[in-house]
Design a protein around this motif. Sequence first.
Motif, short mmCIF file in Angstrom:
data_model
loop_
_atom_site.label_atom_id
_atom_site.label_comp_id
_atom_site.label_asym_id
_atom_site.label_seq_id
_atom_site.Cartn_x
_atom_site.Cartn_y
_atom_site.Cartn_z
N ARG A 385 11.52 -17.85 1.03
CA ARG A 385 11.05 -17.36 0.63
C ARG A 385 9.63 -16.17 0.52
O ARG A 385 9.81 -15.67 1.73
N ILE A 386 9.14 -15.59 -0.39
CA ILE A 386 7.90 -14.11 0.27
C ILE A 386 7.29 -14.58 -0.98
O ILE A 386 7.07 -14.74 -1.82
N THR A 387 5.55 -14.55 -0.21
CA THR A 387 4.17 -15.15 -0.42
C THR A 387 3.92 -13.45 -0.89
O THR A 387 4.21 -13.02 0.01
N VAL A 388 3.33 -13.15 -1.66
CA VAL A 388 2.61 -12.50 -1.73
C VAL A 388 0.56 -13.10 -2.09
O VAL A 388 0.65 -13.63 -2.24
N GLY A 389 -0.29 -11.79 -0.99
CA GLY A 389 -1.66 -12.62 -1.61
C GLY A 389 -2.83 -11.10 -1.71
O GLY A 389 -1.94 -10.00 -0.62
N ALA A 390 -4.19 -12.13 -1.61
CA ALA A 390 -5.18 -10.68 -1.45
C ALA A 390 -6.37 -11.36 -0.59
O ALA A 390 -6.48 -13.33 -0.83
N ILE A 391 -6.38 -10.57 0.14
CA ILE A 391 -7.97 -11.47 1.32
C ILE A 391 -9.55 -10.74 0.92
O ILE A 391 -9.78 -9.16 1.14
N PRO A 392 -10.17 -11.41 0.53
CA PRO A 392 -12.11 -10.70 0.17
C PRO A 392 -11.90 -9.94 1.39
O PRO A 392 -12.17 -10.73 2.46
N GLY A 393 -12.75 -9.26 1.19
CA GLY A 393 -13.40 -8.52 2.64
C GLY A 393 -14.90 -7.93 2.37
O GLY A 393 -14.27 -7.01 1.24
N GLN A 394 -15.01 -6.95 3.17
CA GLN A 394 -16.02 -6.37 2.66
C GLN A 394 -16.42 -5.10 3.76
O GLN A 394 -16.83 -5.61 4.92
N SER A 462 8.30 -12.47 8.61
CA SER A 462 7.56 -11.69 9.20
C SER A 462 6.56 -10.84 8.20
O SER A 462 6.59 -11.91 6.85
N ALA A 463 5.23 -10.29 8.51
CA ALA A 463 4.30 -10.91 7.35
C ALA A 463 3.15 -8.88 7.18
O ALA A 463 3.39 -8.54 8.77
N PHE A 464 3.58 -8.31 6.22
CA PHE A 464 3.17 -6.64 6.16
C PHE A 464 1.95 -7.28 6.25
O PHE A 464 1.59 -7.69 4.62
N PHE A 465 0.71 -6.47 6.60
CA PHE A 465 -0.57 -6.31 6.32
C PHE A 465 -1.34 -4.85 6.43
O PHE A 465 -0.79 -4.30 6.70
N PHE A 466 -2.06 -4.80 5.19
CA PHE A 466 -2.62 -3.01 4.50
C PHE A 466 -3.78 -3.67 4.18
O PHE A 466 -3.80 -4.69 3.18
N THR A 467 -4.55 -2.73 4.40
CA THR A 467 -6.46 -3.06 3.69
C THR A 467 -6.55 -1.71 2.60
O THR A 467 -6.17 -0.43 2.83
N LEU A 468 -7.26 -2.08 1.92
CA LEU A 468 -7.52 -1.33 0.57
C LEU A 468 -9.50 -1.60 0.44
O LEU A 468 -10.07 -1.80 0.23
N PRO A 469 -9.87 -0.23 0.44
CA PRO A 469 -11.39 0.09 0.12
C PRO A 469 -11.74 -0.92 -0.97
O PRO A 469 -10.87 -0.58 -2.30
#
Length: 488
Positions: A385-394, A462-469
């Motif tokens: 299984r592969i999961t994608v998602g987005a976590i809100p932040g500021q 594994s879990a890969f994370f990256f941030t966007l403004p």
Amino acid sequence: MTARIFAKLLSVVFLLLLIALLAVDFFATRVAENSYLQNLIRELAEKGRTMAFAALDPARLTRQDVQSMAQAAGARLTIVAPDGRVLADSNANPDTMENHRTRPELVKAFGGAEGWSIRHSAALGVNFLYVAVPIPAGALRLAVPLSQINRQVAIIRWRILASAALAFLPAILLAALLARYLSRRFATIMEFAGELARGNFRARLKRVDNSEFGQLARKLNETGENLQKTVAQLHAEHAELEKLERIRKDFVINVSHELRTPLASIQGYAETLMDGALEDGENNLRFLGIIRQNAERLARLTEDLLTLSRVEMRRQEFRFDHYQANELLLSALDTVRPIAEKKRIELVHETAAAGLEAFCDAEAVSQILSNLLDNAIKYTPEGGRITVGAIPGQPWVQLFVRDTGIGIPSEDLPRLFERFYRVDKARSRALGGTGLGLSIVKHLVLAHRGRVWVESEVGRGSAFFFTLPTENMGLYAREELNPEFTAS
């Protein structure tokens, strides 16, 4: 060093004081000589006027009287008639003396005024100061040898010099103290300059005050700080250049290695076909398939190299705007869904909060997610299984791709985003990887001023994370935008 500077400064001070003493001697001697001479002239004139009463009738004066009067005056006494005849003289016989009618001092005295002159005496053969005053019988003249005047002037001169020398003693003491102070400050500054010359740019002058030396010390400290910063910057740039040179060499070696394998395969199978295998119905299509597979591999490698080069050299054109995070993730899943379905891998989208946006370039984010998803599919076994998602932040939104694959050893995590770095080189090549996907991901994320990292455990995925403004942080937004994911 301090003693040498002290000696030089003190020598200069002594030289200046000696010059000043000579100047005092020259001018003071002239002043003293003139002052003494004028006083002596007035004194002799006064004595002459006093003796005028006793010389009303010179004919009655005996030689002894004249000598007594001269001794009382402390000078040579001469009485001269208006016609220039010498009537009496304390030191010579009047009858043998020449006519004095043309003597300058007597000319004035005959005219009723006091007169004086300095000249050589023909009768005695020495230089005299002559002072004449008028009397009823003609003129009375007193004379003093110049040698006597010179002795008195010399005495006055030495007294002046002695007084000046004594007056200079405090000056010499103060000069010595000043020279000591200056020599120490100069020696400290020279020692500091020597430290800078030897490359010790961390050295600093400790004594910094408001004097000229303090201001100089402050400027020298600033110079040392600037030199230290410059040298540190040069060392950093040199280290960076060495690092870049190592990267360049590694890059050339890796590219050569990556190109050599498919090119050798293409060349080998092409030669085999040309040597007669083209007519072999059992193998010719298989050989052509291998050639095609290696050509596609070369194409992928070339495209990845061009993409990485454009991003690293900042020649990649980005079109920034606000995009819905959920739409970005769904689009990336749709791209890889057919490949995942072949391996029976489940794709899961963890829906983010409605309205969650990222300020980014949609094409670049699509490439980031595609590379991460492609790696996840390659290293996740069937049924995973592969999961994608987005976590809100500021002011950042965090996107992730998580899989249930084979995982990555912890020792490989720090180098995972390097170009051509593979955890399992043989398996990676077998799966068609170029070794540039994660490096492209890193540089595209950095172009958005974000960051990328990985968390992994062997055997658990594994879990890969990256941030966007979430807002424009100085990123340049182009007018031509991809409207597919743009927030309404």
